[in-house]
Motif scaffolding. Structure first.
Motif, PDB file in Angstrom:
ATOM      1  N   LEU A  43      38.552 113.656 -28.827  1.00 45.16           N
ATOM      2  CA  LEU A  43      37.441 113.484 -29.770  1.00 45.16           C
ATOM      3  C   LEU A  43      37.586 114.418 -30.974  1.00 45.16           C
ATOM      4  O   LEU A  43      37.293 114.039 -32.113  1.00 45.16           O
ATOM      5  N   ALA A  44      38.045 115.642 -30.721  1.00 46.45           N
ATOM      6  CA  ALA A  44      38.242 116.592 -31.816  1.00 46.45           C
ATOM      7  C   ALA A  44      39.327 116.103 -32.777  1.00 46.45           C
ATOM      8  O   ALA A  44      39.214 116.240 -34.006  1.00 46.45           O
ATOM      9  N   ALA A  45      40.400 115.531 -32.205  1.00 42.12           N
ATOM     10  CA  ALA A  45      41.481 115.005 -33.048  1.00 42.12           C
ATOM     11  C   ALA A  45      40.980 113.843 -33.905  1.00 42.12           C
ATOM     12  O   ALA A  45      41.326 113.726 -35.088  1.00 42.12           O
ATOM     13  N   LYS A  46      40.167 112.978 -33.306  1.00 42.95           N
ATOM     14  CA  LYS A  46      39.603 111.865 -34.077  1.00 42.95           C
ATOM     15  C   LYS A  46      38.698 112.371 -35.196  1.00 42.95           C
ATOM     16  O   LYS A  46      38.682 111.832 -36.302  1.00 42.95           O
ATOM     17  N   LEU A  47      37.935 113.438 -34.880  1.00 44.93           N
ATOM     18  CA  LEU A  47      37.047 114.005 -35.891  1.00 44.93           C
ATOM     19  C   LEU A  47      37.843 114.592 -37.056  1.00 44.93           C
ATOM     20  O   LEU A  47      37.477 114.424 -38.225  1.00 44.93           O
ATOM     21  N   ASP A  48      38.954 115.274 -36.706  1.00 43.48           N
ATOM     22  CA  ASP A  48      39.792 115.849 -37.767  1.00 43.48           C
ATOM     23  C   ASP A  48      40.453 114.762 -38.615  1.00 43.48           C
ATOM     24  O   ASP A  48      40.740 114.970 -39.797  1.00 43.48           O
ATOM     25  N   ALA A  49      40.726 113.622 -37.965  1.00 46.67           N
ATOM     26  CA  ALA A  49      41.387 112.536 -38.694  1.00 46.67           C
ATOM     27  C   ALA A  49      40.453 111.855 -39.687  1.00 46.67           C
ATOM     28  O   ALA A  49      40.906 111.232 -40.647  1.00 46.67           O
TER      29      ALA A  49
END
Length: 233
Positions: A43-49
């Motif tokens: 989820l954090a990676a998606k948020l950063d993307a």
């Protein structure tokens, strides 16, 4: 051997106790935490993307300001170019008018200073042109063809008169150009003018009798026109 009438709650309690004794419960909790951490990282990676809205808006605002400034600059340059174009065109028109006026003034002075024979020649050519217009005619002749049928034949001197008038117009232009030639001596100008008039009247004399033309200065113009109009009748 355990009794078969054991309740479900009792069985779950025994299983939990067994799991605690063997360490399986801690391992299960650890696995659950690992799965949860893995999901959190995803989820954090998606948020950063995802694009940063503030950064994106700032970039768009900067680009809009740049385009607006470029447009204002182009508009200012266009207004300046239009002003320069009008100013330059105005100067060109004024200079052209001044040069044309100066040139026309000189040409007028040359024409006034030309020998009077040139002006007389222009008057004669103008008279010849008027007489040629009066000499135009259309004749209708009745007759019979080789079969004996009655036919009418229409003839006109329009083509010949048009050619004669064209020669006169060319001669008038040549004399005007001669009058504007300030380098030719007067005697030579008069001689050249006489040659131009003589050549120009060759075709005209096919429609204007020479004897009648020679009387142009002593006979009323109306009489000459009347005779030319009825020539060859």
């Amino acid at each position: 051997m355990k009794p078969q009438n054991q309740t479900q709650a009792e069985r779950l309690a025994e299983l939990e106790l067994l799991a605690n004794e063997t360490g399986l419960l801690d391992e299960l909790k650890m696995r659950q935490r690992v799965e949860i951490d893995k999901r959190r990282m995803e989820l954090a990676a998606k948020l950063d993307a995802l694009p940063n809205p503030e950064r994106e808006l700032a970039t768009l605002a900067k680009e809009a300001a740049r385009v607006h400034a470029a447009r204002e600059k182009a508009a200012a340059e266009d207004r300046e170019a239009d002003r320069l174009d009008k100013e330059t065109t105005g100067r060109l028109v004024m200079a052209t008018m001044m040069k044309a006026g100066e040139r026309q003034h000189i040409l007028t002075e040359l024409e006034r200073a030309a020998p009077p024979e040139l002006e007389d020649a222009l008057d004669d050519l103008s008279l010849a042109d008027n007489l040629l217009r009066s000499a135009f005619r259309v004749d209708e002749v009745a007759g019979r063809n080789w079969l004996g049928q009655r036919v009418k034949k229409v003839t006109s001197n329009l083509d010949g008169i048009s050619s004669a008038r064209k020669q006169i117009a060319d001669a008038q232009q040549s004399i005007r150009e001669l009058a504007r030639d300030g380098r030719t001596p007067s005697v030579a100008m008069v001689s050249r003018c006489a040659e131009i008039v003589e050549a120009a009247l060759q075709l005209a004399f096919e429609f204007i009798p020479v004897k009648l033309w020679d009387l142009r200065r002593s006979k009323p113009l109306s009489d000459i026109v009347a005779e030319v109009t009825g020539y060859a009748e």
